[in-house]
Motif scaffolding. Structure first.
Motif, short mmCIF file in Angstrom:
data_model
loop_
_atom_site.label_atom_id
_atom_site.label_comp_id
_atom_site.label_asym_id
_atom_site.label_seq_id
_atom_site.Cartn_x
_atom_site.Cartn_y
_atom_site.Cartn_z
N MET A 17 -10.28 6.93 6.25
CA MET A 17 -9.92 7.77 5.11
C MET A 17 -11.13 8.66 4.84
SD MET A 17 -6.97 7.13 3.55
CE MET A 17 -5.66 6.57 4.60
N GLN B 156 -7.55 11.11 4.14
CA GLN B 156 -6.56 11.90 4.85
C GLN B 156 -6.04 12.94 3.87
OE1 GLN B 156 -3.81 8.86 6.20
NE2 GLN B 156 -5.22 8.19 7.82
N ARG C 122 0.82 -1.20 0.00
CA ARG C 122 0.00 0.00 0.00
C ARG C 122 0.86 1.27 0.00
NH1 ARG C 122 -4.96 2.40 1.35
NH2 ARG C 122 -4.71 4.17 2.75
N THR D 54 1.08 0.90 7.06
CA THR D 54 -0.08 1.24 6.23
C THR D 54 -0.54 2.67 6.47
OG1 THR D 54 -1.57 0.43 7.93
CG2 THR D 54 -1.03 -1.10 6.15
N GLU D 55 -0.09 3.27 7.55
CA GLU D 55 -0.71 4.49 8.03
C GLU D 55 0.10 5.72 7.62
OE1 GLU D 55 -3.68 4.77 9.58
OE2 GLU D 55 -3.30 6.91 9.65
N CYS D 56 -0.47 6.53 6.73
CA CYS D 56 0.22 7.73 6.25
C CYS D 56 0.40 8.75 7.37
CB CYS D 56 -0.54 8.37 5.09
SG CYS D 56 -0.80 7.26 3.72
MG LIG Z 1 -3.09 5.15 5.80
#
Ligand SMILES: [Mg+2]
Ligand SMILES: [Mg+2]
Lengths: 411, 411
Positions: free
Chosen positions: B174, B176, B86, B199-201
């Motif tokens: 989401m 974001q 991702r 996975t986390e922006c």
């Molecule tokens: Mg994310």
């Protein structure tokens, strides 16, 4: 569960459904015509080794729940009045096994108590068995699911503080199970703050009974009906399950047998279990009960012209009078054949009254006229169209369209 | 968004849908006949101040996505090939704003970039605006939701370690949004481990750009289509929304006007917006476009006997030829009146061919015969029944039943 002496259930159902945007608490919302909580209670009663199901109800909903219990014949359910919070309600439910409670019969204290949610109707015997065994071994057990979203901790100014590693965390779901004494003693010891603001029984067992619950990975259908959209989902899941079995009942006449055969061929590619029987085999309520107990709620009745809709009539009156309280509405598709060479149109208008009557007993009757041309290829196409219509009726189970006459094939 | 110079979107869509139990990745599953991702792209394109939508696609799905983009006229979408995870896919999407990428036109670097999920089609302009503003102010922002379940940490032996306080944690959802440089620089600095397993922006922005994201409470419909049941839910939500508008088109003849009035009275208690217009007002594709742009996808056409189904024909050919690519299938209920004192039955068999033709353009035509007795009370009851049938057709939008002739009232 031969290895466990006695297993009972506490089902807290006192929630007021604020997250649904007010209105009816979600446990009382209808799903295929029946309150969601009735479906959850039924899921528990299906499990032979569960003794009692104590449902904890908000005081203002006791009458409604008594009606539901009576209406759908819930025989192993006892009602207890809930407290103002979830934990207080569960505590009331547990006490019902020790004291004489006001609302029903006296109950026997179980060795293991399962705590579940009124709004998780899709709980299966398999996961109940796993958590009960784990509770007997470990003192406590709970179903968990992987996290769908990353969980983050927020700071007081509404910003990200840190995000949690997804692989090390789980969503705590229901059911959970406990040795009765483990959870009851935890409730006896816990603080008012716990009772008022906590929600997690596993936490109480850890904190006050020093029992680390075994975590059991549950199936995805354990999810909690929380939002309005979840009610749609629940209905869709039930409809999909109901569309897995179909019984074709055929009159013993050549044309009917041929159509029955062709429909069977066409439908079996779309439905897991299609059973075709001759009408003579479906004569008594006893035989029918066997079919219904096999989870079949869909019937296609192939009538012949001379008999009008005799087969359909026989079946629907059996369904109405069988004394079975079916869990779901049955669908009966009354199939009729239309031969172009025969003069005069069939009078199927009586189907309308039949359907109206049957609907009172939760039997949904639709009529389907299949054009029967001499051309073999055309006939097969008509049968394919008929199959699509039958599938659509079974999948939708729409009470509004009962009594309508649908047509497969061109005049 | 006058205060922001340029806002664009990256939509990672490279997932393989393992959680759905294999099969088609969920972003390509049809919802009301159209791939889910097309509905998400449309949600973004509806927002006037979004410049570009970069969709990051698995290499093996590029052809399929090109087809979808062409088929549904997605004009602001550019495709970029995804990486194996991702984060690598999102990074590819961001790079597309800086380099010439192989699959489409050159893009201009935005000030704020929104990152969303291909499988969250119900994102609204409102939340996009909130997170974009918050990102401009804070550097980063993300939608969050309250936790539905308690989150617990498990120990290595599969037991409960501790449970998290629900009020201090949120589910990170989401969309974001980020100042482009904040997230791009974070990706430039992060490790291979981050790119492969994270996975986390929001976490990357915090760790590598030292930006604490603003958390914005999003609406419940932001949830992520994860399981098969979520596809049912998505379809139900769309169907419910589509059932909020209806347009009744009435022929200028006395009986038709009366039925039109009665239907309007009866339907307006069930549908939020019922608009009744005379058939003369619905003559051009231009006027029709106005109605469709008003999100109305449901029509009731009241025909008179002498004209067969002229009104229905006019409307469906307008719908087919208007050159509008409708987002959803339209429903046209062709209403006909049946007077007992008039001899001969109406021949509505032509409706079948009309419906088959219209369906190719996503117009679902059903026929509804309303018995028109002299008795006023009986007529009103028939109209009520007709309303229920119309509601059922609109709510189900079942393509299999198009061309069928349904009947309201008893002969
Ligand atoms: Mg994310
Ligand atoms: Mg709990």
């Amino acid at each position: 569960m031969a290895e466990v002496l006695r297993v009972s259930v506490v089902l807290p159902a006192g929630g007021t459904g604020e997250r649904m945007g007010g209105g009816t608490p979600k446990q009382y919302c209808p799903v295929l015509g029946r309150a969601l909580i009735s479906r959850t209670m039924e899921a528990m009663e299906r499990v032979s080794w569960i003794s009692d199901v104590v449902v904890v109800v908000a005081p203002e909903s006791v009458d409604l729940m008594k009606f539901i219990v009576h209406q759908y014949g819930h025989r192993r359910v006892s009602l207890v009045e809930g407290g103002p919070t979830r934990h207080r309600s569960i505590f009331n439910g547990l006490r019902a096994f020790l004291e004489d409670h006001s609302l029903g019969r006296a109950l026997q204290k179980p060795e293991v108590v399962i705590i579940h949610d009124a709004v998780r109707p899709f709980v299966e015997e398999d996961v109940l068995q796993q958590i009960t065994r784990a509770a007997k071994e470990n003192g406590a057990a709970g179903a968990v699911r992987p996290l769908v979203s990353t969980v983050i901790a927020s700071s007081s100014d509404g910003c990200l503080d840190h995000s949690l590693e997804r692989s090390k965390h789980r969503a705590s779901e229901m059911p959970q199970a406990f040795l009765f004494d483990v959870i009851y003693n935890a409730y006896l010891q816990c603080t008012d703050y716990d009772l008022d603001f906590g929600t997690e029984c596993l936490h109480l067992a850890l904190e006050y009974s020093k029992v680390r619950a075994k975590l059991v990975e549950g199936p995805p259908d354990l999810w909690k009906v929380t939002y309005k959209r979840d009610l749609y989902t629940a209905e869709s899941i039930i409809k999909e399950r109901l569309a897995k079995h179909l019984c074709i009942i055929t009159h013993n006449k050549e044309d009917a047998i041929q159509i029955g055969f062709l429909l069977h061929e066409s439908l079996k590619s779309q439905i897991k279990n299609v059973k075709a029987i001759s009408s003579s085999m479906c004569k008594t309520a006893h035989e029918l009960q066997g079919i219904l107990l096999g989870q079949c709620y869909n019937f296609v009745c192939i009538n012949v012209k001379e008999s009008d809709f005799e087969e359909t009539q026989k079946l629907t009156s059996l369904l109405q009078s069988s004394g079975i309280c079916p869990s779901y509405p049955s669908v009966v598709v009354s199939v009729h054949l239309d031969f172009p060479e025969q003069s005069g149109t069939q009078d199927l208008s009586g189907i309308r009254d039949l359907a109206k009557e049957a609907q009172k007993a939760d039997v949904l009757v639709y009529s389907l006229l299949i054009r029967f041309p001499k051309d073999e290829v055309q006939l097969q196409e008509n049968v394919r169209e008929a199959s699509s219509i039958i599938m659509a009726l079974i999948k939708d189970r729409n009470p509004v369209l009962t009594g309508q006459i649908l047509v497969a094939g061109k005049k």
